[in-house]
Design a protein around this motif. Structure first.
Motif, short mmCIF file in Angstrom:
data_model
loop_
_atom_site.label_atom_id
_atom_site.label_comp_id
_atom_site.label_asym_id
_atom_site.label_seq_id
_atom_site.Cartn_x
_atom_site.Cartn_y
_atom_site.Cartn_z
N ARG A 91 0.60 -0.87 0.02
CA ARG A 91 -0.25 -0.29 -0.12
C ARG A 91 1.32 1.18 0.19
O ARG A 91 1.99 1.58 1.38
CB ARG A 91 -1.29 0.07 1.24
CG ARG A 91 -1.86 1.21 1.28
CD ARG A 91 -2.50 1.46 0.60
NE ARG A 91 -3.39 2.56 0.54
CZ ARG A 91 -4.18 3.03 -0.48
NH1 ARG A 91 -4.02 2.87 -1.64
NH2 ARG A 91 -4.71 4.28 0.09
N GLN A 92 0.69 1.62 -0.86
CA GLN A 92 1.44 3.37 -1.27
C GLN A 92 0.34 4.38 -0.94
O GLN A 92 -0.40 4.99 -1.44
CB GLN A 92 2.40 3.54 -2.61
CG GLN A 92 3.11 4.32 -2.78
CD GLN A 92 3.60 4.68 -3.85
OE1 GLN A 92 3.62 3.66 -5.12
NE2 GLN A 92 4.39 5.01 -3.95
N PRO A 93 0.90 4.66 0.24
CA PRO A 93 -0.50 6.31 0.30
C PRO A 93 -0.30 7.53 0.10
O PRO A 93 0.80 7.30 -1.21
CB PRO A 93 -0.59 6.54 2.39
CG PRO A 93 0.75 5.31 2.38
CD PRO A 93 1.72 4.69 1.27
N THR A 114 -1.80 11.51 -5.85
CA THR A 114 -1.52 10.10 -6.34
C THR A 114 -1.29 8.67 -5.40
O THR A 114 -0.75 8.87 -4.00
CB THR A 114 -0.78 9.72 -7.38
OG1 THR A 114 -0.90 8.50 -7.63
CG2 THR A 114 0.96 9.75 -6.99
N ALA A 115 -1.62 7.99 -4.90
CA ALA A 115 -1.78 6.93 -4.86
C ALA A 115 -1.93 4.87 -5.02
O ALA A 115 -1.74 5.13 -6.41
CB ALA A 115 -2.87 6.34 -3.39
N ALA A 116 -1.54 4.62 -4.45
CA ALA A 116 -1.42 3.12 -4.95
C ALA A 116 -1.45 1.21 -3.85
O ALA A 116 -0.68 2.23 -3.05
CB ALA A 116 0.18 2.81 -6.32
N PHE A 117 -1.63 0.59 -4.88
CA PHE A 117 -2.13 -0.57 -3.93
C PHE A 117 -1.61 -1.89 -4.96
O PHE A 117 -2.18 -1.37 -5.64
CB PHE A 117 -3.56 -0.99 -3.40
CG PHE A 117 -4.21 -1.86 -3.04
CD1 PHE A 117 -3.95 -2.11 -1.79
CD2 PHE A 117 -4.94 -3.51 -3.77
CE1 PHE A 117 -4.11 -3.81 -0.95
CE2 PHE A 117 -4.75 -4.49 -3.25
CZ PHE A 117 -4.82 -4.35 -1.41
N PHE A 118 -1.22 -2.77 -4.51
CA PHE A 118 -0.36 -3.78 -5.47
C PHE A 118 -0.92 -4.71 -4.61
O PHE A 118 -0.98 -5.33 -3.22
CB PHE A 118 0.88 -3.47 -5.14
CG PHE A 118 1.30 -1.79 -6.37
CD1 PHE A 118 1.24 -2.52 -7.27
CD2 PHE A 118 1.62 -1.44 -5.81
CE1 PHE A 118 2.07 -1.10 -8.30
CE2 PHE A 118 2.27 -0.41 -5.91
CZ PHE A 118 2.21 -0.01 -7.30
#
Length: 220
Positions: A91-93, A114-118
């Motif tokens: 999880r990249q908040p 921006t945010a990312a979930f992998f």
């Protein structure tokens, strides 16, 4: 005699626990670095020669802190090598996305979030799994959910993951882990009839999210 029986039971129990270390759960935290993208306006568009369509937009993600959780199961062992199937989640908040546009004599810049979930199921090869120091490599494929408020867009894309790390035993079932993982995803920005991604990145239609984490692993 009673003491001998107690010691034997303890040794058998310890050996059983040691042999049963086929599962693990992990947690780590660390910085994430995201590669840039550059978008070049198509100068062949009607009116561009008059208006000066030379704009080059750079999408630059800042360094941020990410969190990783994982579960792994040992499938088999051959001598000093063990094969695991693992299910890492990263999880990249929310973090800053800096956008800069240059067009001849003017420049425009802005900042979004921006945010990312992998989630990338992977195979992991662990070397010296019973040793105090145990290095490993991993690779897999899953999906990523990317969002940004600069263009109010959200995307779910395929994501490849590969990397490596090292586990150091501190207690019979507790390890300290250092890891490096690289997540490759389709980009939020894509080439189109108006603008084209430039050759300024290794693969301009993709983004690399590089994670360097440190944490703990519980094996049972």
């Amino acid at each position: 005699m009673k003491r001998i029986v107690q010691v034997c039971c303890f040794l058998l129990l310890t050996a059983g626990w040691s042999l049963a270390q086929n599962n693990e759960v992990s947690f780590s935290i660390g910085p994430t670095f995201t590669t840039d993208q550059k978008l070049q306006v198509n100068t062949a568009l009607p009116g561009c020669q008059v208006l000066g369509c030379t704009a080059l937009s750079t999408f630059s993600g800042s360094t941020s802190v990410a969190f990783a959780l994982g579960y792994a199961r040992r499938i088999t062992s051959i001598g000093p090598v063990a094969l695991y199937v693992e299910f890492p989640v990263l999880r990249q908040p929310n973090h800053d996305l800096n956008v800069t546009t240059n067009n001849r004599s003017i420049g425009i810049s802005g900042t979004g979030r921006t945010a990312a979930f992998f989630f990338t199921p992977s195979a992991r090869i662990q070397f010296l799994p019973k040793g105090r120091i145990s290095p490993w490599i991993t690779a897999g494929y899953g999906f990523a959910h990317l969002s940004q408020d600069f263009s109010s867009s959200k995307h779910t894309k395929g994501a490849a993951q590969f990397g490596g790390g090292i586990d150091v035993r501190t207690l019979p079932h507790l390890f300290i882990r250092g890891e490096l993982r690289d997540f490759w995803t389709g980009a939020m920005v894509q080439s189109g009839p108006v603008a084209t991604l430039t050759g300024s990145t290794a693969l301009t239609s993709h983004i690399q999210h590089m994670y360097a984490g440190g944490g703990v692993v519980l094996k049972f």
